[in-house]
Design a protein around this motif. Sequence first.
Motif, PDB file in Angstrom:
ATOM      1  N   TYR A   1      75.128  62.253  67.671  1.00  0.00           N
ATOM      2  CA  TYR A   1      74.708  63.085  66.539  1.00  0.00           C
ATOM      3  C   TYR A   1      75.121  62.449  65.216  1.00  0.00           C
ATOM      4  O   TYR A   1      74.318  62.323  64.291  1.00  0.00           O
ATOM      5  CB  TYR A   1      75.326  64.482  66.679  1.00  0.00           C
ATOM      6  N   GLN A   2      76.375  62.036  65.117  1.00  0.00           N
ATOM      7  CA  GLN A   2      76.869  61.427  63.881  1.00  0.00           C
ATOM      8  C   GLN A   2      76.129  60.132  63.576  1.00  0.00           C
ATOM      9  O   GLN A   2      75.743  59.863  62.426  1.00  0.00           O
ATOM     10  CB  GLN A   2      78.379  61.160  63.986  1.00  0.00           C
ATOM     11  N   LEU A   3      75.938  59.310  64.596  1.00  0.00           N
ATOM     12  CA  LEU A   3      75.259  58.025  64.408  1.00  0.00           C
ATOM     13  C   LEU A   3      73.808  58.217  63.999  1.00  0.00           C
ATOM     14  O   LEU A   3      73.325  57.597  63.037  1.00  0.00           O
ATOM     15  CB  LEU A   3      75.341  57.208  65.695  1.00  0.00           C
ATOM     16  N   SER A   4      73.095  59.077  64.716  1.00  0.00           N
ATOM     17  CA  SER A   4      71.672  59.263  64.430  1.00  0.00           C
ATOM     18  C   SER A   4      71.461  59.900  63.063  1.00  0.00           C
ATOM     19  O   SER A   4      70.523  59.534  62.338  1.00  0.00           O
ATOM     20  CB  SER A   4      71.016  60.117  65.521  1.00  0.00           C
ATOM     21  N   ARG A   5      72.332  60.833  62.666  1.00  0.00           N
ATOM     22  CA  ARG A   5      72.183  61.440  61.342  1.00  0.00           C
ATOM     23  C   ARG A   5      72.440  60.413  60.244  1.00  0.00           C
ATOM     24  O   ARG A   5      71.740  60.381  59.228  1.00  0.00           O
ATOM     25  CB  ARG A   5      73.146  62.616  61.187  1.00  0.00           C
TER      26      ARG A   5
END
Length: 391
Positions: A41-45
């Motif tokens: 989630y953090q990476l994709s955002r």
Amino acid sequence: MLVNFFFGLKEAGVPVTIREFLDLLNALSKELVFADLDGFYQLSRAILVKDEKFFDKFDQAFGRFFNDIEDLEGLLEALIPDEWMRKTFEKQLSEAEKAQIQSLGSLEELIKKFKERLAEQKEKHEGGNKWIGTGGTSPFGQQGYHPEGIRVGPNGQNKKAVKVWDQREFKDLDDSVQVGTRNIAMALKRLRKFARTGLTEELDLPDTIRSTANNAGFLDVKMRPERHNAVKVLLFFDIGGSMDPFIRLCEQLFSAARSEFKHMEYYYFHNFIYENVWKNSYRRSSERTDLLDVIQKFSKDYKVIFVGDASMSPYEILQPGGSVEHWNEQSGVYWFEQLTNHFDKVVWLNPLPEKEWGWTQSIDICQKLVDKQMYPLTIGGLESAMGYLSA
């Protein structure tokens, strides 16, 4: 599977591009995250979202796509190839932890059993010591405990992950909602033109370094005036009547504008502007300012912002004597044109939802008077208005 995630983001209104999607796939191939949905989630955002006003839309799309435990097998296939799982587990486990994995025979057996139970299980499970689910003592799941386990799903009770996309921490940054205390100043920052004015209050580091070097190493501190927003703003607020529901919103706008703009003046009017405006509503009958004095006092480079719902009888704008409070010798249009002829840029911020504007004739008239520069009082609308004023 991630292709559908990409299209889900676009459907949610997140302006993600193919280039950014390919960057995400490349990051996954480099194992920047592994077997960690919160990490993904953090990476994709970080890769897919380029403006924080889209964070809430991203969170909603992410939650819709990844929240289902039924989709876990597809998620594993997309994010956790077999060789990645084995290699990363071997890398992350200490020698002592490897020695403790005896209940299932070996690390390979642990991974194999995990996949078998994932294939066997068809529904959500809570508690127990076998199935993948929440609680219990199974080596697979979340919110439970097992010394040799694989955690499945977010938000375990051991506080190693947080399902932040469901918390919607960025709801008030959405550009389709009305402005608030937290984000209004951010939108106003688009209307900026910095200049160094005033006393020397700020350290000029580059000049200090240069001067010290030229002074054989002896410290020679250089100061310079602070940078201030040099933009000049003139605000006109509609107050009373149909604007009463928007008092809090206007207070927030006024407060943020005062902190953001060093050169700012404000006046009040009711429904539409005529020959007089005022600053103190309690004394408006005795302490009024001639509009012509306002025009003469402020230079044409002031940015003029009207704030009001523009909802009234058309006669209040078009006809002499149309005011509901006094007899106006000249029509509201006449006085409004005196302003627009003097100042270079004028916009109107309307707190009513934009979809309702077409229901009111007076709103259409006001839109024409500001040359279609009427914007909804939302983050997106405020940013667009500031962009027009700064152009």
